[in-house]
Motif scaffolding. Sequence first.
Motif, PDB file in Angstrom:
ATOM      1  N   MET A 188       0.832  -1.213   0.000  1.00 59.57           N
ATOM      2  CA  MET A 188       0.000   0.000   0.000  1.00 59.57           C
ATOM      3  C   MET A 188       0.863   1.259   0.000  1.00 59.57           C
ATOM      4  N   ALA A 189       1.981   1.216   0.748  1.00 54.82           N
ATOM      5  CA  ALA A 189       2.877   2.378   0.763  1.00 54.82           C
ATOM      6  C   ALA A 189       3.525   2.588  -0.601  1.00 54.82           C
ATOM      7  N   LEU A 190       3.868   1.487  -1.277  1.00 54.59           N
ATOM      8  CA  LEU A 190       4.454   1.602  -2.614  1.00 54.59           C
ATOM      9  C   LEU A 190       3.431   2.127  -3.618  1.00 54.59           C
ATOM     10  N   VAL A 191       2.167   1.707  -3.472  1.00 50.95           N
ATOM     11  CA  VAL A 191       1.107   2.244  -4.335  1.00 50.95           C
ATOM     12  C   VAL A 191       0.952   3.739  -4.090  1.00 50.95           C
ATOM     13  N   ALA A 192       0.973   4.150  -2.818  1.00 49.61           N
ATOM     14  CA  ALA A 192       0.870   5.575  -2.487  1.00 49.61           C
ATOM     15  C   ALA A 192       2.048   6.360  -3.065  1.00 49.61           C
ATOM     16  N   LYS A 193       3.246   5.758  -3.034  1.00 47.45           N
ATOM     17  CA  LYS A 193       4.423   6.428  -3.601  1.00 47.45           C
ATOM     18  C   LYS A 193       4.260   6.612  -5.105  1.00 47.45           C
ATOM     19  N   ARG A 194       3.735   5.581  -5.778  1.00 46.13           N
ATOM     20  CA  ARG A 194       3.539   5.681  -7.225  1.00 46.13           C
ATOM     21  C   ARG A 194       2.480   6.722  -7.576  1.00 46.13           C
ATOM     22  N   VAL A 195       1.398   6.751  -6.805  1.00 45.31           N
ATOM     23  CA  VAL A 195       0.347   7.765  -7.025  1.00 45.31           C
ATOM     24  C   VAL A 195       0.922   9.160  -6.826  1.00 45.31           C
ATOM     25  N   LEU A 196       1.749   9.337  -5.791  1.00 44.77           N
ATOM     26  CA  LEU A 196       2.382  10.633  -5.542  1.00 44.77           C
ATOM     27  C   LEU A 196       3.311  11.011  -6.694  1.00 44.77           C
ATOM     28  N   ASP A 197       4.056  10.036  -7.216  1.00 49.66           N
ATOM     29  CA  ASP A 197       4.953  10.294  -8.348  1.00 49.66           C
ATOM     30  C   ASP A 197       4.180  10.783  -9.570  1.00 49.66           C
ATOM     31  N   ILE A 198       3.095  10.078  -9.892  1.00 49.87           N
ATOM     32  CA  ILE A 198       2.303  10.442 -11.075  1.00 49.87           C
ATOM     33  C   ILE A 198       1.676  11.823 -10.900  1.00 49.87           C
ATOM     34  N   PHE A 199       1.126  12.083  -9.715  1.00 49.95           N
ATOM     35  CA  PHE A 199       0.483  13.374  -9.461  1.00 49.95           C
ATOM     36  C   PHE A 199       1.490  14.527  -9.568  1.00 49.95           C
ATOM     37  N   LEU A 200       2.640  14.393  -8.899  1.00 53.88           N
ATOM     38  CA  LEU A 200       3.636  15.461  -8.933  1.00 53.88           C
ATOM     39  C   LEU A 200       4.211  15.656 -10.329  1.00 53.88           C
ATOM     40  N   SER A 201       4.404  14.560 -11.063  1.00 58.42           N
ATOM     41  CA  SER A 201       4.949  14.658 -12.416  1.00 58.42           C
ATOM     42  C   SER A 201       3.985  15.387 -13.340  1.00 58.42           C
ATOM     43  N   LEU A 202       2.717  15.006 -13.300  1.00 56.80           N
ATOM     44  CA  LEU A 202       1.726  15.665 -14.151  1.00 56.80           C
ATOM     45  C   LEU A 202       1.594  17.140 -13.805  1.00 56.80           C
ATOM     46  N   MET A 203       1.563  17.443 -12.516  1.00 52.03           N
ATOM     47  CA  MET A 203       1.449  18.840 -12.087  1.00 52.03           C
ATOM     48  C   MET A 203       2.656  19.654 -12.548  1.00 52.03           C
ATOM     49  N   THR A 204       3.843  19.082 -12.390  1.00 56.26           N
ATOM     50  CA  THR A 204       5.060  19.792 -12.776  1.00 56.26           C
ATOM     51  C   THR A 204       5.109  20.038 -14.279  1.00 56.26           C
ATOM     52  N   LEU A 205       4.790  19.004 -15.057  1.00 51.98           N
ATOM     53  CA  LEU A 205       4.856  19.129 -16.513  1.00 51.98           C
ATOM     54  C   LEU A 205       3.821  20.108 -17.050  1.00 51.98           C
ATOM     55  N   VAL A 206       2.648  20.163 -16.421  1.00 51.53           N
ATOM     56  CA  VAL A 206       1.602  21.090 -16.879  1.00 51.53           C
ATOM     57  C   VAL A 206       1.906  22.520 -16.446  1.00 51.53           C
ATOM     58  N   VAL A 207       2.207  22.697 -15.157  1.00 48.68           N
ATOM     59  CA  VAL A 207       2.418  24.043 -14.620  1.00 48.68           C
ATOM     60  C   VAL A 207       3.683  24.680 -15.195  1.00 48.68           C
ATOM     61  N   LEU A 208       4.740  23.888 -15.355  1.00 44.87           N
ATOM     62  CA  LEU A 208       6.016  24.447 -15.804  1.00 44.87           C
ATOM     63  C   LEU A 208       6.246  24.294 -17.307  1.00 44.87           C
ATOM     64  N   SER A 209       5.209  23.987 -18.061  1.00 45.52           N
ATOM     65  CA  SER A 209       5.376  23.851 -19.514  1.00 45.52           C
ATOM     66  C   SER A 209       5.935  25.122 -20.165  1.00 45.52           C
ATOM     67  N   PRO A 210       5.526  26.352 -19.748  1.00 45.01           N
ATOM     68  CA  PRO A 210       6.180  27.541 -20.317  1.00 45.01           C
ATOM     69  C   PRO A 210       7.669  27.613 -19.993  1.00 45.01           C
ATOM     70  N   VAL A 211       8.038  27.141 -18.791  1.00 47.70           N
ATOM     71  CA  VAL A 211       9.451  27.127 -18.410  1.00 47.70           C
ATOM     72  C   VAL A 211      10.219  26.146 -19.297  1.00 47.70           C
ATOM     73  N   PHE A 212       9.624  24.997 -19.578  1.00 49.80           N
ATOM     74  CA  PHE A 212      10.245  24.022 -20.479  1.00 49.80           C
ATOM     75  C   PHE A 212      10.540  24.660 -21.836  1.00 49.80           C
ATOM     76  N   LEU A 213       9.554  25.385 -22.364  1.00 50.29           N
ATOM     77  CA  LEU A 213       9.717  26.013 -23.674  1.00 50.29           C
ATOM     78  C   LEU A 213      10.825  27.064 -23.639  1.00 50.29           C
ATOM     79  N   ALA A 214      10.846  27.880 -22.578  1.00 55.56           N
ATOM     80  CA  ALA A 214      11.873  28.927 -22.467  1.00 55.56           C
ATOM     81  C   ALA A 214      13.267  28.320 -22.351  1.00 55.56           C
ATOM     82  N   ILE A 215      13.408  27.252 -21.569  1.00 56.31           N
ATOM     83  CA  ILE A 215      14.713  26.600 -21.423  1.00 56.31           C
ATOM     84  C   ILE A 215      15.158  25.993 -22.743  1.00 56.31           C
ATOM     85  N   ALA A 216      14.225  25.354 -23.456  1.00 62.58           N
ATOM     86  CA  ALA A 216      14.564  24.734 -24.739  1.00 62.58           C
ATOM     87  C   ALA A 216      15.084  25.773 -25.731  1.00 62.58           C
TER      88      ALA A 216
END
Length: 380
Positions: free
Chosen positions: A183-211
């Motif tokens: 259950m803890a490993l499932v929670a870790k995976r859910v946290l990974d997916i949530f943080l990754s999606l949030m980071t990629l969506v919110v910081l997409s303009p930053v990604f473009l500027a860095i590129a």
Amino acid sequence: TSGLLLTGALYLLHAADIPRTIVLVTLVLVVISLSLRRLIYRTLLYRRFERGTDTRNVLIVGTGPEAHALRHHLESIRHLGYTFKGYIEFPGSTSRFAATSGDVVGSLDTLFQHARKQFVDEIFFTTPCERGIMHDVLEKARHHGVDLRVVPDMYDGLAWNSPIEYIGQFPTIPLHCGHVPEMALVAKRVLDIFLSLMTLVVLSPVFLAIAIAVKLDSRGPVFYSSERIGKKGRVFRCTKFRTMVRDAERRRADIMHMNERDGVLFKITNDPRITKVGQFLRKYSLDELPQFFNVLRGDMSVVGPRPPIASEVREYKLSHLRRLDVMPGITGLWQVQGRQDPSFDSYISLDVSYIDNWSVWLDIKIILRTITVVFAGTGS
């Protein structure tokens, strides 16, 4: 079960106004939805097994007919999730089912050394042995955190109270099974997916500027991809924003004498291969942002030991391989506590400490501390 509970509750409540049709439709929908959920889950799980992800590595002690039958069974039923890593030759045993030289990886004396090298999760005993030897192996298995199983006709009373578990159609007796915090490993995976999606969506303009900045600063691709060693030695491609000149790998040999780290690590404070934009990206760890795509693919986690390159792993001692027992991460305990410490022993010690004391709450604390480290600009 749910059907009995539903109809029983309706009977006790005297809910005669609820039509039988609704009850029957509900039960049918429950059966269909549960079956569909299980089908989807198994399909996704079996696909991961086919890619070699989340499989359990096994060593088989013995080279007799039982050992070969077990190996054939594990390899023929791939959805069991087992990966055969070799036979362990037992002293004094002779078999007309001789294994090829490549299949026999060692002897009983080197059993746990090979278990460490091959990231073995389970050991199967398929040959009779003395009770004292079995007890010794069992104690070592507990110490190393490796599961141990024996075939039923050779345990000699060692596991009278242990149940027989079937691996497919193959009966085994588990003598030791390590605790897996599912259950803890499932929670870790859910946290990974949530943080990754949030980071990629919110910081997409930053990604473009860095590129754009990377492309304008120097010739070469925007991203740098290299093979890294992940959990249990699995090779995957790790992606970062390019922070060095295009021929950085070729020039590495010329500056090896400038290395400021000891042991396996390689780091230079003022590396001449780093571009101007690359210096800024490294200072604030912005070059690591594309690794959130690796997290979504399941190659990495947000928190974990940093993924090493193959040349580093080749210089590892057996004890160092412990850090490859878990999923590598974008950040970790070393990044927030010992980032400027050049000691390789400290690097390994912090990674092992993270593995031994891991919890979801520890991951959250490391993530929060990472944010302060990033804004402080202590990267290199």
